[in-house]
Design a protein around this motif. Structure first.
Motif, PDB file in Angstrom:
ATOM      1  N   LEU A 173       1.017  -1.512   0.209  1.00  0.00           N
ATOM      2  CA  LEU A 173      -0.127  -0.216  -0.189  1.00  0.00           C
ATOM      3  C   LEU A 173       0.654   1.124   0.277  1.00  0.00           C
ATOM      4  N   TRP A 174       2.281   1.159   0.768  1.00  0.00           N
ATOM      5  CA  TRP A 174       2.952   2.107   0.720  1.00  0.00           C
ATOM      6  C   TRP A 174       4.579   1.663   0.557  1.00  0.00           C
ATOM      7  N   ALA A 175       4.881   2.642   0.065  1.00  0.00           N
ATOM      8  CA  ALA A 175       6.596   1.573  -0.444  1.00  0.00           C
ATOM      9  C   ALA A 175       7.624   2.415   0.244  1.00  0.00           C
ATOM     10  N   SER A 176       7.621   2.547   1.415  1.00  0.00           N
ATOM     11  CA  SER A 176       8.800   2.625   2.672  1.00  0.00           C
ATOM     12  C   SER A 176       7.860   2.116   3.432  1.00  0.00           C
ATOM     13  N   LEU A 177       9.233   2.266   4.702  1.00  0.00           N
ATOM     14  CA  LEU A 177       9.792   1.963   5.879  1.00  0.00           C
ATOM     15  C   LEU A 177       9.895   3.310   6.546  1.00  0.00           C
TER      16      LEU A 177
END
Ligand SMILES: NC(=O)c1ccc[n+]([C@@H]2O[C@H](COP(=O)([O-])OP(=O)(O)OC[C@H]3O[C@@H](n4cnc5c(N)ncnc54)[C@H](O)[C@@H]3O)[C@@H](O)[C@H]2O)c1
Length: 346
Positions: A173-177
Motif C-alpha cells: 500500500l505504501w512503498a517505504s518504511l
C-alpha cells in the motif's frame, strides 16, 4: 465494465457474492500453506488443522516445516492429515513437485484453500544495494506467489468453492518504511501481489465464480522474518555471522543511521553490530503489536467472513487510511502521519 445507473449488473452480483463467498467451516477441507515453517504460515497450519482442516505446508526450510507439521498434527482431531514439504516457491519446478507430492499424499484431485504466505525481506536499496539480493527478494515475494497461483488455481477451480489467499503487506500500500529506510524490492513485489490479487477478483468472477481471492495486508506482526530472510539469502543466524557478513548486512549507511538514533556507538566493533542484529530480530518478534497466532486468526476470520481485503493491525489500518486520504503526501512522512501515534509498519 461497471454499468452506470444501478440495476442488476456486475456490482449487484459482486455484492451478492460476498455472502456466497463466506466459508462456514474449514472442517473436512484441504489447505495449502506456503512458508508454513515459521510465523504466520506455521500458525495458519496449526489453527486450520485444529479446526479439522487437512494441510499441505511447504517451506524453503525442510526441518522447520516438518516440525510445524508435526506440531499441527498433534493438535488436530483424528482423520486430519498434515504434511510438510520442502519447496522453494521461487522455483516453478519445485512448486510443481510440491503440488504433485500433495495430490498423492492427500489422495485428492483438488484443494479448497491456498495460502500464498511464504515471503522474505531484503533488497532495501535499489540504488546502493546488491542486485542479487534485490532479485532474490523479488523472486520469492512475487514469482513465488505467481508460480503457486499458476500451479494451484486449477486445483481450486476443481473444488466446489475455493479461496486463494495471498499475502501482500502494508508495503503493498505504501512503498517505504519511513525516513532513511527504503524498501524497494519488497515493496515492488508486494504491490505486484496486491495488484494481481485485486485483478483476479473480476477474472474469477467472470471465469470461475465459485473461486475467490483474498489479499492479506499485515502491518508489524511478531515473527522471525528478520533472521529467516537472512537465512534465505544463505547467511547463518545473526549470532553466528562472521565480521564480514555482519558488516555487509549492516552497511556503513545503516550504521550511520543507527548511530544517529542512539542505537549504536560511534566506531562500533563487528561484535557490537552482531548484537544489534540479534536484538533487531528478537525485538521485531517480541515487541510487535500483533503476534503470529493473532495474525493467523485474523486471516482465517477474514476468509471465513468472505472479505477480500484483510488488514492486520492498527498500523496497517492507519497507513491504509492515511495513504488514501492524502495520496500526494504518501512520502512526506510528517504530513502523512500528522496527528497519528502508530509506530511504523513492517
Ligand atoms: N511479519 C511481518 O511484520 C509481516 C508484515 C507484512 C507482511 N508480511 C508477510 O507475511 C508473510 C509471512 O511472513 P512471516 O512474518 O510469518 O515470516 P516468517 O519468516 O516467520 O515466515 C515465512 C516463512 O517463509 C519461508 N520462505 C522464505 N522464502 C521461501 C521460499 N523461497 N520458498 C518457500 N518458503 C520460503 C521462510 O523459511 C519462513 O519459514 C510473508 O509473505 C511476509 O512478507 C509479514
Amino acid at each position: 465494465m461497471i454499468r452506470p445507473g444501478g440495476g442488476p449488473g456486475p456490482l449487484t452480483r459482486g455484492a451478492l457474492r460476498v455472502t456466497i463467498g463466506a466459508v462456514d467451516t474449514f472442517t473436512g477441507k484441504l489447505a495449502v500453506v506456503t512458508g508454513g515453517g515459521s510465523g504466520m504460515g506455521r500458525e495458519l497450519a496449526r489453527q486450520l488443522a485444529a479446526e479439522g482442516c487437512s494441510v499441505a505446508a511447504c517451506d524453503l526450510d525442510a526441518e522447520s516445516v516438518e516440525a510445524a507439521a508435526a506440531a499441527a498434527r498433534a493438535d488436530a482431531p483424528a482423520g486430519v492429515r498434515v504434511t510438510g514439504h520442502a519447496c522453494d516457491v521461487s522455483d516453478e519446478a519445485q512448486v510443481l513437485r510440491f503440488r504433485d507430492e500433495l495430490l498423492a499424499g492427500h489422495d485428492t484431485d483438488h484443494v479448497d484453500l491456498v495460502f500464498c504466505n511464504a515471503g522474505m525481506g531484503g533488497g532495501e536499496s535499489f540504488v546502493a544495494g546488491r542486485r542479487d539480493v534485490w532479485e532474490r527478494t523479488f523472486a520469492v515475494d512475487w514469482w513465488g506467489v505467481y508460480y503457486c497461483a499458476r500451479a494451484f488455481l486449477p486445483l481450486l477451480i476443481a473444488s466446489d468453492e475455493g479461496v486463494l489467499v495471498t499475502t501482500s503487506s502494508v508495503n503493498g500500500l505504501w512503498a517505504s518504511l519511513g525516513p532513511g529506510m527504503p524498501q524497494t524490492a519488497y515493496s515492488t513485489a508486494k504491490f505486484a501481489v496486491r495488484g494481481f490479487s485485486e485483478a483476479l477478483i473480476e477474472d474469477l468472477r467472470t471465469h470461475a465464480p465459485h473461486v475467490r481471492v483474498a489479499v492479506v495486508l499485515p502491518g508489524h506482526v511478531g515473527t522471525d522474518i528478520v533472521a529467516n530472510s537472512l537465512r534465505a539469502r544463505g547467511l547463518p543466524e545473526p549470532g553466528q555471522m562472521s565480521d564480514e557478513q555482519v558488516r555487509e548486512v549492516i552497511p556503513a549507511g545503516a550504521q550511520a543511521r543507527l548511530i544517529q538514533a542512539g542505537l549504536l556507538a560511534d566506531g562500533a566493533s563487528a561484535a557490537e553490530l552482531r548484537q544489534v542484529l540479534v536484538r533487531a530480530n528478537a525485538d521485531f518478534r517480541d515487541k510487535a503489536p500483533v503476534s503470529a497466532a493473532q495474525a493467523a486468526t485474523i486471516i482465517l476470520d477474514g476468509v471465513r467472513s468472505g472479505s477480500w481485503r484483510i488488514l492486520i493491525g492498527r498500523d496497517a489500518r492507519v497507513i491504509d487510511a492515511a495513504v488514501r486520504a492524502k495520496p500526494d503526501a504518501a512520502y512526506d512522512y510528517a504530513e502523512l502521519f500528522k496527528g497519528q501515534t502508530a509506530s511504523g509498519p513492517s
